[in-house]
Design a protein around this motif. Structure first.
Motif, PDB file in Angstrom:
ATOM      1  N   ARG A 199       0.863  -1.234  -0.025  1.00  0.00           N
ATOM      2  CA  ARG A 199      -0.042   0.065  -0.164  1.00  0.00           C
ATOM      3  C   ARG A 199       0.900   1.170  -0.088  1.00  0.00           C
ATOM      4  O   ARG A 199       0.688   2.147  -0.685  1.00  0.00           O
ATOM      5  CB  ARG A 199      -0.989  -0.048   1.444  1.00  0.00           C
TER       6      ARG A 199
ATOM      7  N   VAL B  23       0.929   4.327  -2.595  1.00  0.00           N
ATOM      8  CA  VAL B  23       0.726   5.872  -2.242  1.00  0.00           C
ATOM      9  C   VAL B  23       1.950   6.523  -2.815  1.00  0.00           C
ATOM     10  O   VAL B  23       1.769   7.721  -3.158  1.00  0.00           O
ATOM     11  CB  VAL B  23       0.643   5.790  -1.036  1.00  0.00           C
TER      12      VAL B  23
ATOM     13  N   VAL C 231      -0.914   2.841 -10.526  1.00  0.00           N
ATOM     14  CA  VAL C 231      -1.970   2.516  -9.706  1.00  0.00           C
ATOM     15  C   VAL C 231      -1.701   3.738  -8.595  1.00  0.00           C
ATOM     16  O   VAL C 231      -0.884   3.923  -7.905  1.00  0.00           O
ATOM     17  CB  VAL C 231      -1.918   1.133  -9.160  1.00  0.00           C
ATOM     18  N   ALA C 232      -3.069   4.722  -8.618  1.00  0.00           N
ATOM     19  CA  ALA C 232      -2.893   5.664  -7.759  1.00  0.00           C
ATOM     20  C   ALA C 232      -3.593   5.602  -6.599  1.00  0.00           C
ATOM     21  O   ALA C 232      -3.566   6.188  -5.531  1.00  0.00           O
ATOM     22  CB  ALA C 232      -3.544   6.925  -8.492  1.00  0.00           C
ATOM     23  N   ASP C 233      -4.722   4.547  -6.522  1.00  0.00           N
ATOM     24  CA  ASP C 233      -5.527   4.303  -5.501  1.00  0.00           C
ATOM     25  C   ASP C 233      -5.001   2.878  -4.632  1.00  0.00           C
ATOM     26  O   ASP C 233      -5.085   1.856  -5.042  1.00  0.00           O
ATOM     27  CB  ASP C 233      -7.011   3.914  -5.768  1.00  0.00           C
ATOM     28  N   GLU C 234      -4.484   3.282  -3.507  1.00  0.00           N
ATOM     29  CA  GLU C 234      -4.250   2.005  -2.538  1.00  0.00           C
ATOM     30  C   GLU C 234      -5.323   1.059  -2.305  1.00  0.00           C
ATOM     31  O   GLU C 234      -5.027  -0.017  -2.078  1.00  0.00           O
ATOM     32  CB  GLU C 234      -3.803   2.372  -1.382  1.00  0.00           C
ATOM     33  N   ALA C 235      -6.590   1.500  -2.797  1.00  0.00           N
ATOM     34  CA  ALA C 235      -7.862   0.525  -2.377  1.00  0.00           C
ATOM     35  C   ALA C 235      -8.099  -0.312  -3.994  1.00  0.00           C
ATOM     36  O   ALA C 235      -8.938  -1.042  -3.883  1.00  0.00           O
ATOM     37  CB  ALA C 235      -8.824   0.906  -1.765  1.00  0.00           C
ATOM     38  N   ALA C 236      -7.343   0.105  -4.824  1.00  0.00           N
ATOM     39  CA  ALA C 236      -7.672  -0.492  -6.150  1.00  0.00           C
ATOM     40  C   ALA C 236      -7.828  -1.985  -6.441  1.00  0.00           C
ATOM     41  O   ALA C 236      -6.739  -2.705  -5.499  1.00  0.00           O
ATOM     42  CB  ALA C 236      -6.842   0.116  -7.165  1.00  0.00           C
TER      43      ALA C 236
END
Length: 420
Positions: A371, A375, A386-391
Motif C-alpha cells: 500500500r 501511495v 496505480v494511484a488508489d491504494e484500494a484498487a
C-alpha cells in the motif's frame, strides 16, 4: 581470402583432424562432399548440434557440399553414454523425431544453388540389411581390440552395468554410414563433436580397409565457459532449438545472460559476424560493459538464426513491454506466456486488491508495504501506475483473460494469474 580451415580454427571450430595438411589440400582441390550425423534421440536438436550446423554452413558457404544425415537407424540404438544404457525408443517415435530434426536442420543449409545440401537417412541402407550381410561385409573389417579400447566402451565395461552388444555395435553402424556415403555421394569428410572422434575414425578406417581410399575427419571442441565448466545448460535443462521445447523468449534470454568472459568466443562460434564486427563488439564490451552490446548482438543473431527474425522481434517487443517501453496488450499469448514464465508468480481471485496481489507474489514484504508503494507512486499494473491504494484487479486488467503484470519500482516485476 582466409582459407576455410584457418577461418574455422579462428572461430574455435577445430579440435582434431586426421591430417590437417591433407584436408587443406583436399579442400583446395575442389568442392568436397562432407557429412555430419544427427541422431533422433530427442524430438529437438540442442546447442551442441548447433555447433555442428554452424560448421556445416561455413563449409557450404566456402563452396563444399553438405550431407545432413539424420539417423533413422542409429537413432533406434543410440551412441553409448558414460552414464549407462539408453532406453530404446519405439520405431514410430524415432520416425517422428527424424522428421522433426530434418525440419530443424533444413533452415540452416541451402538446398538449392551450385552446391546444394542433401538430407540423408541411414535407415535407407540399413533397413533391409541382413545380419549375415552385415557380419560378412562390414563386421569382418573390425577388430575387437580396437573397439574395446574406445574410451566410452572401456568405462562401461568396467562399470557394474556393463554394455550391451547393441550399443557396443554402434561404432560399426556409424562407420558403415561413412562408407555408404563415400560410395553413394563421393563423401570424403565427416565432421562431428570431439567426443565422436572414435566413431569418426571408425568410418575412416572402414573406408581404408574396404575401398583402399584415404578420407578425412574433423571434430569441433567441446564448448566450455571461460572458467572451464560445461556450457549450455539453462535453468530448465538443455538449450533446445525447437520452440516447443524452449521458447524463443527463454532462448534469447539464455544468450543475453552470457558472461563477459565468454561472449567473444560465442560470437565466433554461434554467429556469422566478421572478424571486424566481433572485434568492434569486443572493444564495446571492454569500454562499456554495462551496455552489454556484445551479448545483445549474440542473442539477436542466434535467436534469429534458430527461430527467424519475426520471433526475435517478438522477443524484443516483449522485453521492452515488460519494462514499460511498449504495450503488453500487443503481445500474442505464447510470447507473453514465455516472457512472464520466470517472474515471481501468485494465483489470486478476480477482485483481489492490487496491494494484496503484490504481497502475494513476494515482491514486497507485506500488504502494508504494498500500500505504501502505491501511495508513493511506485506500483503499476500492466505498466499503468496505480494511484488508489484500494484498487482491485478487474477483468479489464487481464491480459489474454488470465494474467496481470505487476511492477514495484522501475525493475521489480511479478505476475499474477487471476481466477474467476
Amino acid at each position: 581470402m582466409t582459407h576455410i580451415l584457418d577461418e574455422l580454427a579462428w572461430r574455435g571450430l577445430v579440435a582434431q583432424t586426421t591430417d590437417t595438411e591433407a584436408l587443406r589440400a583436399a579442400l583446395d582441390a575442389g568442392p568436397v562432399t562432407f557429412y555430419c550425423g544427427f541422431d533422433p534421440t530427442a524430438p529437438s536438436l540442442h546447442h551442441g548440434n548447433l555447433v555442428q550446423l554452424m560448421l556445416m554452413r561455413h563449409l557450404q558457404l566456402a563452396g563444399h557440399h553438405p550431407l545432413a544425415l539424420v539417423g533413422g537407424a542409429t537413432g533406434m540404438i543410440g551412441d553409448p553414454r558414460m552414464s549407462g544404457e539408453r532406453v530404446l525408443n519405439t520405431k514410430e517415435t524415432v520416425a517422428d523425431w527424424v522428421g522433426r530434426l530434418q525440419t530443424q536442420i533444413a533452415r540452416f543449409l541451402d538446398f538449392d544453388g551450385d552446391n546444394p545440401a542433401r538430407m540423408v537417412n541411414n535407415l535407407d541402407w540399413t533397413g533391409d540389411l541382413t545380419a549375415i550381410d552385415f557380419l560378412r561385409e562390414i563386421g569382418k573389417h573390425y577388430r575387437l581390440g580396437t573397439m574395446l579400447a574406445k574410451d566410452t566402451v572401456a568405462r562401461r565395461l568396467a562399470s557394474d552395468e556393463g554394455i550391451s552388444f547393441t550399443e557396443f555395435s554402434y561404432q560399426i553402424l556409424q562407420g558403415m554410414d561413412y562408407l555408404e556415403l563415400y560410395r553413394r555421394h563421393g563423401c570424403t569428410l565427416q565432421t562431428g563433436g570431439n567426443d565422436q572422434w572414435g566413431n569418426l575414425l571408425s568410418g575412416v578406417e572402414l573406408i581404408r580397409k574396404s575401398e583402399h581410399a584415404a578420407v578425412h575427419a574433423l571434430t569441433t571442441p567441446l564448448i566450455t565457459k571461460a572458467d572451464g565448466t560445461k556450457f549450455g545448460k539453462s535453468e530448465g535443462g538443455a538449450v533446445w532449438l525447437a520452440p516447443e521445447a524452449m521458447s524463443p523468449y527463454a532462448f534469447y534470454q539464455f544468450w543475453l545472460n552470457t558472461d563477459d568472459a565468454d561472449v567473444e568466443g560465442y560470437l565466433k562460434v554461434f554467429t556469422f559476424r566478421t572478424r571486424e564486427e566481433i572485434g568492434e563488439l569486443a572493444v564495446a564490451l571492454a569500454e562499456r560493459p554495462a551496455a552489454r552490446e556484445a551479448q545483445r548482438a549474440l542473442a539477436y543473431d542466434v535467436t534469429t538464426l534458430v527461430h527467424g527474425v519475426e520471433a526475435t522481434e517478438k522477443v524484443l517487443a516483449a522485453s521492452a513491454a515488460l519494462f514499460g517501453r511498449g504495450d503488453l496488450r500487443d503481445l500474442d499469448e505464447p510470447t507473453l506466456a514465455a516472457a512472464v514464465a520466470e517472474l515471481p508468480t501468485a494465483t489470486v481471485p478476480l477482485g483481489t486488491p492490487v496491494a494484496d496481489a503484490l504481497a502475494a507474489t513476494g515482491v514486497v514484504a507485506s500488504k502494508g508495504a504494498a500500500r505504501r508503494a502505491i501511495v508513493e507512486g511506485g506500483a503499476s499494473v500492466n505498466n499503468v501506475k496505480v494511484a488508489d491504494e484500494a484498487a482491485v484487479l478487474t477483468a479489464d486488467d487481464l491480459l489474454h483473460g488470465r494474467w496481470a503484470v505487476l511492477r514495484r519500482g522501475k525493475r521489480t516485476l511479478a505476475v499474477v494469474r487471476v481466477e474467476g
